[in-house]
Design a protein around this motif. Structure first.
Motif, PDB file in Angstrom:
ATOM      1  N   PHE A  93       0.977  -1.089  -0.046  1.00  0.00           N
ATOM      2  CA  PHE A  93       0.328  -0.078   0.178  1.00  0.00           C
ATOM      3  C   PHE A  93       0.997   1.060   0.287  1.00  0.00           C
ATOM      4  CE2 PHE A  93      -2.890   3.197   2.262  1.00  0.00           C
ATOM      5  CZ  PHE A  93      -3.761   3.781   1.627  1.00  0.00           C
ATOM      6  N   ASP A  95     -16.424   2.228   1.164  1.00  0.00           N
ATOM      7  CA  ASP A  95     -16.280   3.742   1.375  1.00  0.00           C
ATOM      8  C   ASP A  95     -17.043   4.244   0.826  1.00  0.00           C
ATOM      9  OD1 ASP A  95     -16.231   2.827  -1.330  1.00  0.00           O
ATOM     10  OD2 ASP A  95     -14.118   3.048  -1.574  1.00  0.00           O
ATOM     11  N   SER A 106     -19.513  -0.164  -7.072  1.00  0.00           N
ATOM     12  CA  SER A 106     -18.630  -0.686  -7.541  1.00  0.00           C
ATOM     13  C   SER A 106     -19.862  -1.722  -8.458  1.00  0.00           C
ATOM     14  CB  SER A 106     -17.688  -1.334  -6.996  1.00  0.00           C
ATOM     15  OG  SER A 106     -18.427  -2.950  -6.245  1.00  0.00           O
ATOM     16  N   LYS A 116      -4.664  -3.622 -13.798  1.00  0.00           N
ATOM     17  CA  LYS A 116      -5.296  -2.374 -13.235  1.00  0.00           C
ATOM     18  C   LYS A 116      -4.106  -1.340 -13.090  1.00  0.00           C
ATOM     19  CE  LYS A 116      -6.767  -1.290  -8.389  1.00  0.00           C
ATOM     20  NZ  LYS A 116      -7.256  -1.970  -7.320  1.00  0.00           N
ATOM     21  N   HIS A 171      -6.306   4.166 -11.777  1.00  0.00           N
ATOM     22  CA  HIS A 171      -6.988   3.283 -10.171  1.00  0.00           C
ATOM     23  C   HIS A 171      -5.662   3.538  -9.028  1.00  0.00           C
ATOM     24  CE1 HIS A 171      -9.565   0.095 -11.690  1.00  0.00           C
ATOM     25  NE2 HIS A 171      -8.734   0.185 -12.078  1.00  0.00           N
ATOM     26  N   PRO A 172      -6.019   4.102  -8.126  1.00  0.00           N
ATOM     27  CA  PRO A 172      -5.015   4.847  -7.143  1.00  0.00           C
ATOM     28  C   PRO A 172      -3.968   3.738  -6.843  1.00  0.00           C
ATOM     29  CG  PRO A 172      -6.899   3.834  -5.480  1.00  0.00           C
ATOM     30  CD  PRO A 172      -7.288   4.064  -7.531  1.00  0.00           C
ATOM     31  N   ASP A 178      -1.904   0.863  -5.527  1.00  0.00           N
ATOM     32  CA  ASP A 178      -2.083  -0.738  -5.049  1.00  0.00           C
ATOM     33  C   ASP A 178      -1.700  -1.191  -4.302  1.00  0.00           C
ATOM     34  OD1 ASP A 178      -3.544  -3.641  -3.387  1.00  0.00           O
ATOM     35  OD2 ASP A 178      -4.722  -2.839  -5.595  1.00  0.00           O
ATOM     36  N   SER A 183     -16.562   3.785  -6.880  1.00  0.00           N
ATOM     37  CA  SER A 183     -14.963   2.743  -5.835  1.00  0.00           C
ATOM     38  C   SER A 183     -13.814   2.752  -7.022  1.00  0.00           C
ATOM     39  CB  SER A 183     -15.167   1.827  -4.829  1.00  0.00           C
ATOM     40  OG  SER A 183     -13.787   1.501  -4.270  1.00  0.00           O
ATOM     41  N   GLU A 189     -11.013   2.144  -6.193  1.00  0.00           N
ATOM     42  CA  GLU A 189     -10.145   1.359  -6.281  1.00  0.00           C
ATOM     43  C   GLU A 189     -10.572   0.122  -6.639  1.00  0.00           C
ATOM     44  OE1 GLU A 189      -6.970  -1.003  -3.933  1.00  0.00           O
ATOM     45  OE2 GLU A 189      -7.407   1.379  -4.688  1.00  0.00           O
ATOM     46  N   ARG A 190     -12.083  -0.279  -6.874  1.00  0.00           N
ATOM     47  CA  ARG A 190     -12.302  -1.311  -7.347  1.00  0.00           C
ATOM     48  C   ARG A 190     -12.443  -1.363  -9.015  1.00  0.00           C
ATOM     49  NH1 ARG A 190     -13.724  -0.334  -2.809  1.00  0.00           N
ATOM     50  NH2 ARG A 190     -13.770  -2.059  -0.927  1.00  0.00           N
ATOM     51  N   THR A 218     -13.165   1.882 -12.357  1.00  0.00           N
ATOM     52  CA  THR A 218     -13.331   3.433 -12.676  1.00  0.00           C
ATOM     53  C   THR A 218     -14.293   3.891 -13.866  1.00  0.00           C
ATOM     54  OG1 THR A 218     -12.104   3.179 -14.588  1.00  0.00           O
ATOM     55  CG2 THR A 218     -10.504   3.205 -12.578  1.00  0.00           C
TER      56      THR A 218
END
Length: 219
Positions: A3, A104, A108, A147, A152-153, A155, A194, A196-197, A199
């Motif tokens: 992370f 969050d 998603s 990914k 995405h941010p 991971d 979300s 993270e999951r 876009t």
């Protein structure tokens, strides 16, 4: 494989930070492979040193401390490979099923990590049932995405994402232990996702791919 946290130094561009973290990711993979296959004590010592250097890079360009980074590195055993995330794509007419994530509060496609002992299609069926209450049948693989290639941010893991078109078989829409709402949305009404999951561009792509007979798209 870790992370990244909140990137800190204001005098370094976001692009530069992400480039350093990408380098660290590659170094970690090299070090882990060396530790997996090398039997020479001196080579193994060098790979351990390379892993320590990698941890220093991650610590420098993230908000994580060295101890936490080393703990996460220690969880990885054997040759490093990507983790697999599966997502179910279920339509009712022109509306797409989304679940609201407990973690969050954003939305998603239902899905999650693939478990050992399940095929990819079995896994997406399991995830949809657990998160949305529906029993579905996976009918077509729509996309296999890296990914890293999408907005995405950063991971913890290097991830491949598999998107399956699914058909409803039975059941009623209901929440699961990881979701707080389940609804169908038109393309023009997609709520805050979300990322993270998944876009916005990926969700938009699912609306397009459902009508195409072409093979699955991939990165």
């Amino acid at each position: 494989m870790w992370f990244f946290g909140l990137l800190r130094e204001p005098n370094i561009t976001m692009y530069s930070k992400l480039q350093w973290l990408k380098i660290a990711h590659q170094l970690q993979s090299m070090a882990q492979a060396g530790l997996t296959y090398s039997t020479n004590i001196y080579d193994r010592e060098r790979y351990e040193q390379l892993l320590d250097i990698t941890a220093e890079i991650v610590t420098e360009y993230s908000s994580m401390n060295m101890q936490k980074v080393q703990e996460l590195f220690g969880l990885e055993k054997g040759y490093l490979t990507p983790k697999v995330d599966v997502r179910g794509v279920i339509f009712r007419g022109d509306e797409l099923l989304l679940v609201r994530e407990l973690q969050d509060g954003k939305w998603s496609l239902p899905g999650g990590w693939a478990d050992v002992g399940y095929s990819p299609s079995e896994m997406v069926v399991k995830e949809v049932r657990e998160e949305a209450g529906l029993h579905v049948k996976a009918t077509r693989l729509l996309a296999v995405l890296d990914k890293r290639c999408h907005p995405h941010p950063p991971d913890i893991y290097y991830v491949y994402k598999l998107f399956f078109l699914c058909e409803e078989v039975e059941g009623e829409v209901k929440t699961g232990i990881e979701t707080t709402d389940v609804r169908f949305f038109k393309a023009s009404e997609i709520p805050e996702l979300s990322i993270e999951r998944n876009t916005p561009s990926q969700v938009e792509q699912m609306f397009q791919l459902r009508h195409q007979a072409a093979p699955a798209v991939f990165d």
